[in-house]
Every structure is written in structure tokens, then in C-alpha cells.
Design a protein around this motif. Structure first.
Motif, short mmCIF file in Angstrom:
data_model
loop_
_atom_site.label_atom_id
_atom_site.label_comp_id
_atom_site.label_asym_id
_atom_site.label_seq_id
_atom_site.Cartn_x
_atom_site.Cartn_y
_atom_site.Cartn_z
N ILE A 1 32.02 28.84 39.29
CA ILE A 1 33.26 29.30 38.67
C ILE A 1 32.88 30.38 37.67
O ILE A 1 32.15 30.13 36.71
N ALA A 2 33.31 31.60 37.90
CA ALA A 2 32.94 32.74 37.06
C ALA A 2 34.18 33.30 36.37
O ALA A 2 35.31 33.05 36.78
N GLY A 3 33.92 34.06 35.32
CA GLY A 3 35.01 34.69 34.59
C GLY A 3 34.66 34.83 33.12
O GLY A 3 33.76 34.14 32.63
N PRO A 4 35.35 35.69 32.40
CA PRO A 4 35.06 35.90 30.98
C PRO A 4 35.42 34.68 30.14
O PRO A 4 36.11 33.78 30.60
N ARG B 1 44.12 32.19 35.86
CA ARG B 1 44.50 32.23 37.27
C ARG B 1 43.28 32.53 38.13
O ARG B 1 42.36 33.22 37.70
N ILE B 2 43.30 32.01 39.37
CA ILE B 2 42.22 32.31 40.30
C ILE B 2 42.43 33.72 40.84
O ILE B 2 43.41 34.00 41.53
N ALA B 3 41.48 34.61 40.50
CA ALA B 3 41.59 36.01 40.91
C ALA B 3 41.00 36.24 42.29
O ALA B 3 41.46 37.09 43.05
N SER B 4 39.93 35.48 42.63
CA SER B 4 39.32 35.60 43.95
C SER B 4 38.55 34.33 44.27
O SER B 4 38.14 33.60 43.37
N ASP B 5 38.36 34.08 45.54
CA ASP B 5 37.64 32.89 46.02
C ASP B 5 36.92 33.32 47.29
O ASP B 5 37.54 33.54 48.32
#
Length: 241
Positions: free
Chosen positions: A39-42, A221-225
Motif C-alpha cells: 500500500i503506497a501513497g504520501p 481513495r484508491i488511485a490505482s491497483d
């Protein structure tokens, strides 16, 4: 493949100064047995919130989370605690070891809570420590271990009760490059050899390079998978095949 986790239209909102703040917004995610998923993200994107919800530490405001087919949103706190102890292993960036316990006693603790007989506890603790390369450090307390060794003890503790899912929240954040690389290789080896399902949040590009699949969050929100194949990404299906 069998589905371990189903996140279905999940949102998590908190009250802050009489305002409603959304930490996660209408997220849907399906995790299959044996995945090594990042799970990635800022910071502030909802990574820890999502892991806490899947780990039964928190409950969604709306939507539901299934763990091996069990709707966790319908369970009371006692049943949630039992499910968490039996089905999930946790690895934290701050290790969360009990300082007065030896490495072996820290690893043994989940089995002690579950009431596993002494002989079985000793056998499983020895096997777990051996699997992370720390058989010779079993009787050392955390203050006598390096940061990398402490995190490997935490991994041994997470897997000793043979969970369906291991959750790791920024597991390399407090490690130097050498220890972080060793930990990544260790988790990947456990994933491949034992078929353990790993779900981890991370900012670490080195860890992302080893993931089979990367889910990116942005503003809750899930931006990409997407699956990772030879450095490229392929969008995944909504559920396990």
C-alpha cells in the motif's frame, strides 16, 4: 486463488472539532492468498487507516471488511480480538517488543495468550526464530539486539501462530539500508517458501520494487491497483481468480 481479505466500499470518517474528516473514502480491495502486496501513497493518504481496518483494530464508518469470508463489521469487540489473534500477524515500524522479555519470550507471547501447550510453544518459537535467522539470539533482550534484529524478532512473533495474513506498517522506516534490505529479503522469502500473505504500507522504493502488486492511495481513495511485471504495471481484476 482463495480470497483472504475483501474490502467492500469502505469509508472511515472521524470527528475533529465538530467537523467530519474522511481518512478513507469508498475503498474496495480484494487480497488473495499468497500475495506480497504494498500500500503506497504520501503521508495522510489513508495507508495506516486501511491497515488498521483490515487488522480489526478499527471499524469502518460505512462498508464492510471480510476476513476469510467473515464479516468483521458484525463482530463485537471480544470476537474481533479473538479473530485478530488467530488470523493476523502484525509488524510495526517501532518493533513493539516487550523490553523485559527475551527474543524467545516476545515471540512466544501470542501463543501464550492463545493457550498453546508449553511443548508446542517451545517448538514453534524455536522454528520461528530459526526462520528469521535468530536461533542464536533467543535469550537476548531487545536492548542487546540491533534494530534489524529487533525487527526480525517482530517478524518471528507475527508468524509464530501461523496467521492467514501478515500486516506490516512501514516495516523498514526505522532501519538503515543494510538492515532494510535484509528485512525485505526475509519477508519475501517467507512469502514464497511458506505461502504467507503479506500486506504492507511503505514509502520505501526498495520495498515497492519487491511487491507483486501495488495499491496507491491518494486523499483516502484508491488511485490505482496494479500488478508488477518486469518493472511495468498491469491493472488487476476486482477479485481473486
Amino acid at each position: 486463488m482463495d480470497e483472504i481479505v475483501g474490502v467492500e466500499s469502505v469509508s472511515r470518517r472521524y470527528s475533529l472539532d465538530h467537523n467530519s474528516v474522511s481518512a478513507l473514502d469508498d475503498a474496495s480491495l480484494h487480497i488473495c492468498a499468497g500475495e506480497f502486496l504494498a500500500i503506497a501513497g504520501p503521508s495522510g493518504s489513508g495507508k495506516s487507516t486501511l491497515l488498521n481496518l483490515i487488522g480489526c483494530i478499527d471499524k469502518p464508518t460505512t462498508g464492510r471488511i471480510l476476513l476469510q469470508g467473515v464479516d468483521t463489521s458484525r463482530l463485537d469487540s471480544k470476537r474481533l480480538t479473538a479473530l485478530r489473534r488467530e488470523k493476523i500477524g502484525f509488524v510495526f515500524q517501532t518493533f513493539n517488543l516487550i523490553p523485559v522479555f527475551t527474543a524467545a519470550e516476545n515471540v512466544e507471547f501470542p501463543l501464550l495468550v492463545q493457550g498453546v501447550p508449553v511443548a508446542q510453544r517451545r517448538e514453534r518459537v524455536a522454528a520461528a526464530l530459526a526462520s528469521v535467522g535468530l536461533a542464536d539470539r533467543a535469550n537476548h533482550r531487545p536492548d542487546l539486539l540491533s534494530g534489524g534484529e529487533r525487527q526480525r524478532v517482530a517478524v518471528a512473533r507475527a508468524i509464530v501462530h501461523r496467521p492467514a495474513l501478515v500486516l506490516a506498517d512501514e516495516p523498514t522506516a526505522n532501519l538503515d539500508t543494510r538492515n532494510a534490505t535484509q528485512l525485505i529479503d526475509l519477508m519475501r522469502e517467507l512469502n514464497r517458501q511458506l505461502g504467507l500473505t503479506f500486506l504492507f504500507s511503505t514509502h520505501d522504493a526498495r520495498l515497492l520494487e519487491h511487491a507483486d502488486r501495488i495499491v496507491e492511495l491518494c486523499d483516502g481513495r484508491i488511485a490505482s491497483d496494479s500488478l508488477t511485471e518486469g518493472g511495468s504495471h498491469v491493472e488487476v481484476l476486482a477479485s481473486c481468480l
